[in-house]
Enzyme design. Structure first.
Site, short mmCIF file in Angstrom:
data_model
loop_
_atom_site.label_atom_id
_atom_site.label_comp_id
_atom_site.label_asym_id
_atom_site.label_seq_id
_atom_site.Cartn_x
_atom_site.Cartn_y
_atom_site.Cartn_z
CG ASP A 28 2.29 1.54 -1.83
OD1 ASP A 28 2.26 2.00 -0.68
OD2 ASP A 28 1.59 0.56 -2.19
CG HIS B 204 2.66 -10.68 1.17
ND1 HIS B 204 3.24 -9.74 0.39
CD2 HIS B 204 1.78 -10.03 1.95
CE1 HIS B 204 2.76 -8.55 0.69
NE2 HIS B 204 1.87 -8.69 1.65
CG ASP C 82 4.93 -1.73 1.47
OD1 ASP C 82 5.02 -2.27 0.35
OD2 ASP C 82 3.91 -1.80 2.17
CG ASP D 16 5.73 -1.18 5.47
OD1 ASP D 16 6.72 -1.86 5.81
OD2 ASP D 16 4.64 -1.69 5.14
CG ASP E 245 4.89 -11.78 -1.90
OD1 ASP E 245 3.79 -11.65 -2.45
OD2 ASP E 245 5.33 -11.00 -1.03
CG MET F 185 8.27 -8.19 8.16
SD MET F 185 7.36 -8.29 6.59
CE MET F 185 7.16 -6.56 6.20
CG ASP G 261 -1.24 2.64 -0.51
OD1 ASP G 261 -0.44 3.46 -0.05
OD2 ASP G 261 -1.11 1.42 -0.37
CE LYS H 119 -3.82 1.29 1.84
NZ LYS H 119 -3.44 0.36 0.75
CD GLU I 65 2.69 1.66 3.31
OE1 GLU I 65 2.85 0.46 3.54
OE2 GLU I 65 2.12 2.11 2.30
CD GLU J 51 1.58 -2.09 6.47
OE1 GLU J 51 2.23 -3.16 6.54
OE2 GLU J 51 1.46 -1.44 5.42
C1 GCO Z 1 -0.56 -1.95 1.11
C2 GCO Z 1 0.26 -2.42 2.29
C3 GCO Z 1 0.98 -3.69 2.03
C4 GCO Z 1 1.52 -4.31 3.29
C5 GCO Z 1 2.02 -5.68 3.01
C6 GCO Z 1 2.66 -6.31 4.20
O1 GCO Z 1 -1.06 -0.86 1.23
O2 GCO Z 1 -0.68 -2.66 0.12
O3 GCO Z 1 1.14 -1.42 2.61
O4 GCO Z 1 2.02 -3.46 1.10
O5 GCO Z 1 2.53 -3.55 3.85
O6 GCO Z 1 0.95 -6.44 2.59
O7 GCO Z 1 1.74 -6.72 5.07
MN MN Z 2 2.85 -1.47 3.88
MN MN Z 3 0.68 0.74 1.36
#
Ligand code: GCO
Ligand code: MN
Ligand code: MN
Length: 398
Positions: free
Chosen positions: A264, A61, A298, A252, A64, A95, A262, A190, A224, A188
């Site tokens: 991850d 990002h 991710d 992702d 970041d 990316m 979430d 969610k 993702e 993306e």
């Molecule tokens: C999340 C997302 C993020 C995005 C990232 C890239 O759920 O936090 O997956 O990790 O992928 O911000 O845009």
């Molecule tokens: Mn993501």
């Molecule tokens: Mn995520």
């Protein structure tokens, strides 16, 4: 495996195209209930360590790398140092993306905010993030609209949300063309978190939305694992649909259990079967081409880990992908599997239902008689097929 006698076939290398976000391995373990459990890692240190682990790319990002509100001089200094580190380590930035969620200004959305000044600021910030990504060599810009949603849904008509999202993307694809950048966008989806409900909640929603944009060709998706799984959907089906549409621009990879926040998690650490089927799909199966974009993780290490655990986590993601790819090849080459999958289809029936509408073929189709009871009679041996897959996964076959 003894490293002296044989090379480890699952050791990740550049050629595998694995990437991690600065925010993934850099995640300090903060959660809504507790403070960070690890120190923040310097982006240059992350690049060096990822290169050592066998990764090929690092994603980021804007914030970041360059802190929110940094001066132009600071930005240029930070970017120059980062570029030198990348070069030194032979790492690439495939990316980049924009942080449109951390600062309180985005508390009610960025591109979809009711306040046009917030929307304008979000578009301006994204242009700067695009410039940064392109300067670092990125070919994909990801859009994750984490704040683009609602809790109090009466605050805006969801159609206004969509219209504003579209307006923002139309400006930004135009900007990319105008600058002559070689860049594509990946959206993306969610379903929720951090908002109660996020607009464009699944990859399927995104695929349709893309077709309503001025420059649909430039825009694809970044599905993702965790996000489709949160919605209780088959990730493999979503990714396959994106591939069918020629829109799988990025991915992702992580792991997630249904019905949770979430998570991850490390790739392959939950639902091994879906992970296997996903890798099999991405690697090319059934005569379809493989996905040839970046394989981005991710995900982040458990909050229990120190820095050493973070690199264990990173290597684990990559190794599991490679092991699953090998398992998938063995599964598809297994004669017992082939015997079930390679059943002859009735050529005449195949002809009648392929190739779209043709008046003559439709007449033939109407005239043909079928015996549904006979067609229904044979067992399909999917129990055996699935057990074979399980045994490949458990390492007792192939
Ligand atoms: C999340 C997302 C993020 C995005 C990232 C890239 O759920 O936090 O997956 O990790 O992928 O911000 O845009
Ligand atoms: Mn993501
Ligand atoms: Mn995520």
């Amino acid at each position: 495996m003894d490293p002296k006698t044989s090379a480890d076939p699952f050791r990740p290398s550049r050629a595998d195209r694995f990437s991690f976000g600065l925010w993934t391995v850099g995640n300090p373990g903060r959660d809504p209930f507790g403070e960070a459990t690890r120190a923040r890692l310097d982006p240059n240190h992350i690049v060096r360590k990822l290169a050592e682990c066998g990764a090929w790319g690092v994603n980021l990002h804007d914030n970041d790398l360059v802190p929110f509100g940094a001066s132009a001089t600071d930005r240029d200094r930070i970017v120059a140092e980062f570029k030198a580190t990348l070069e030194d380590c032979g790492m690439v930035v495939p990316m980049a993306t924009t942080n449109l969620f951390t600062h309180p200004v985005f508390k009610d959305g960025a591109f979809t905010s009711n306040d046009a000044r917030v929307r304008a600021f979000a578009v301006q910030k994204t242009m700067a993030a695009i410039d940064l990504g392109v300067e670092l060599g990125a070919r994909t810009h990801v859009f994750w609209g984490g704040r683009e949603g609602t809790e109090a849904d009466a605050c805006r008509d969801p159609r206004d949300g969509l219209k504003r999202f579209r307006d923002a993307l139309n400006i930004l694809t135009g900007y990319v063309r105008d600058q002559g950048y070689d860049l594509r966008f990946a959206l993306e989806a969610k379903p929720n978190e951090p908002r109660g409900d996020i607009y464009l909640s699944t990859t399927g929603h995104m695929l349709h939305f893309i077709e309503t944009l001025d420059d649909a060709e430039m825009v694809g998706v970044n599905p993702e694992v965790a996000h489709e799984t949160m919605a209780g959907l088959s990730f493999v089906h979503g990714v396959a649909q994106a591939m069918d549409a020629g829109k799988l621009f990025h991915i992702d990879l992580n792991a997630q259990r249904i019905g949770r926040y979430d998570q991850d998690l490390r790739f392959g650490s939950e639902d091994m079967k879906q992970a296997f089927l996903l890798v099999r799909l991405l690697e090319g199966v059934n005569g379809y081409a493989a996905y040839d974009g970046p394989l981005h993780f991710d995900a982040h290490a458990y909050r229990t880990e120190d820095e050493a655990g973070v690199w264990e986590f990173a290597v684990g993601c990559m190794r599991t992908y490679k092991i699953l790819a090998a398992r998938a090849r063995a599964f598809d080459a297994d004669p017992d599997v082939r015997e079930i999958l390679d059943t002859e289809s009735d050529a005449e029936a195949e002809r009648l239902v392929s190739g779209g509408f043709d008046a003559e073929r439709v007449r033939e189709l109407r005239a043909r008689t079928f015996d549904p009871d006979a067609l229904a009679a044979p067992g399909l041996r999917y129990e055996r097929l699935d057990q074979l897959m399980t045994e490949h996964l458990l390492g007792v076959r192939g």
